[in-house]
Design an enzyme around this catalytic site. Structure first.
Site, PDB file in Angstrom:
ATOM      1  N   MET A  21      -6.034   8.165   3.853  1.00 42.18           N
ATOM      2  CA  MET A  21      -4.990   9.040   3.250  1.00 42.18           C
ATOM      3  C   MET A  21      -5.773   9.940   2.174  1.00 42.18           C
ATOM      4  O   MET A  21      -5.592  11.066   1.734  1.00 42.18           O
ATOM      5  CB  MET A  21      -4.146   8.518   1.441  1.00 42.18           C
ATOM      6  CG  MET A  21      -2.986   7.588   2.608  1.00 42.18           C
ATOM      7  SD  MET A  21      -1.280   8.998   2.363  1.00 42.18           S
ATOM      8  CE  MET A  21      -1.348   9.723   0.928  1.00 42.18           C
ATOM      9  N   PRO A  26       0.559  -1.613   0.330  1.00 43.62           N
ATOM     10  CA  PRO A  26      -0.153   0.228  -0.228  1.00 43.62           C
ATOM     11  C   PRO A  26       1.215   1.145   0.092  1.00 43.62           C
ATOM     12  O   PRO A  26       1.669   1.790   0.667  1.00 43.62           O
ATOM     13  CB  PRO A  26      -0.978  -0.314   1.088  1.00 43.62           C
ATOM     14  CG  PRO A  26      -0.811  -1.466   1.280  1.00 43.62           C
ATOM     15  CD  PRO A  26       0.684  -2.174   0.928  1.00 43.62           C
ATOM     16  N   GLY A  36      -4.478   6.061  -1.950  1.00 41.27           N
ATOM     17  CA  GLY A  36      -5.767   5.245  -1.907  1.00 41.27           C
ATOM     18  C   GLY A  36      -6.565   5.666  -0.157  1.00 41.27           C
ATOM     19  O   GLY A  36      -7.201   5.082  -0.472  1.00 41.27           O
ATOM     20  N   GLN A  37      -6.263   4.879   0.832  1.00 38.17           N
ATOM     21  CA  GLN A  37      -6.429   4.604   1.529  1.00 38.17           C
ATOM     22  C   GLN A  37      -7.379   5.740   2.402  1.00 38.17           C
ATOM     23  O   GLN A  37      -7.216   6.416   2.089  1.00 38.17           O
ATOM     24  CB  GLN A  37      -5.242   4.158   2.672  1.00 38.17           C
ATOM     25  CG  GLN A  37      -4.115   2.756   2.305  1.00 38.17           C
ATOM     26  CD  GLN A  37      -3.261   3.554   1.440  1.00 38.17           C
ATOM     27  OE1 GLN A  37      -3.257   4.147   1.164  1.00 38.17           O
ATOM     28  NE2 GLN A  37      -2.490   2.752   1.727  1.00 38.17           N
ATOM     29  N   GLY A  38      -8.107   5.261   2.682  1.00 41.51           N
ATOM     30  CA  GLY A  38      -9.348   5.780   3.366  1.00 41.51           C
ATOM     31  C   GLY A  38      -8.714   7.059   4.324  1.00 41.51           C
ATOM     32  O   GLY A  38      -8.585   8.059   4.049  1.00 41.51           O
TER      33      GLY A  38
END
Length: 173
Positions: A70, A42, A66-68
């Site tokens: 971020m 990730p 693209g993690q929540g």
């Protein structure tokens, strides 16, 4: 030489690669840049790569995590963006609503007003992947009448559709 150099090291992103975590953004970027599938983890922050399309055309691509956690930081990468590439996992129906909301939010930013959009429906090599029509409908792409947009299917793992997609991105510039 000086004009080329300043263009090359300009800090604002030419092409932004965004999408939910696990959509395949980094895999896609490195596959296109280096021609091989690399192990990725990730993305925390961003990756920047220059993608050579032919002898005359190269793109500076910023791949943003693209993690929540971020996504609230996405807005810091938007200034100077010339094309937004939004990558979705076309085999993950369950997250299409989340992707739709993330895309809508980012496109509402004033820095992206009128900026062309390329949606890449990744993971087309998987048997349960959606068609680009299905992805387009679920993301409500027809509602984006204030910009040029395009959608293409691809597979980062197999390399399918990547060259055509990046050539189309270059044309949107």
């Amino acid at each position: 030489m000086g004009a080329f150099r300043s263009k090359q090291f300009k800090k604002s992103p030419q092409v932004l690669l965004m999408g939910l975590d696990s959509a395949g953004k980094s895999t896609l970027l490195f596959r296109q840049q280096q021609g091989v599938v690399m192990d990725t983890s990730p993305t925390v922050g961003f990756n920047v790569a220059t993608v050579e399309l032919d002898k005359k055309t190269s793109l500076t691509v910023w791949d943003v995590g693209g993690q929540g956690t971020m996504r609230p930081n996405w807005r810091y990468y938007l200034e100077g963006c010339k094309v937004l590439v939004f990558v979705v996992d076309s085999s993950d129906r369950a997250r299409m609503e989340e992707a739709k909301k993330a895309l809508k939010k980012i496109l509402s930013d004033e820095h992206l007003k009128g900026v062309p959009l390329m949606v890449l429906a990744n993971k087309k090599d998987l048997p349960n992947s959606m068609t680009i029509r299905e992805v387009s409908t679920l993301l409500d792409l027809d509602s984006y009448t204030d910009r040029v947009w395009e959608i293409q299917a691809c597979s980062a793992m197999k390399g399918l559709g990547l060259q055509q997609a990046f050539l189309s991105i270059a044309k949107l510039l």
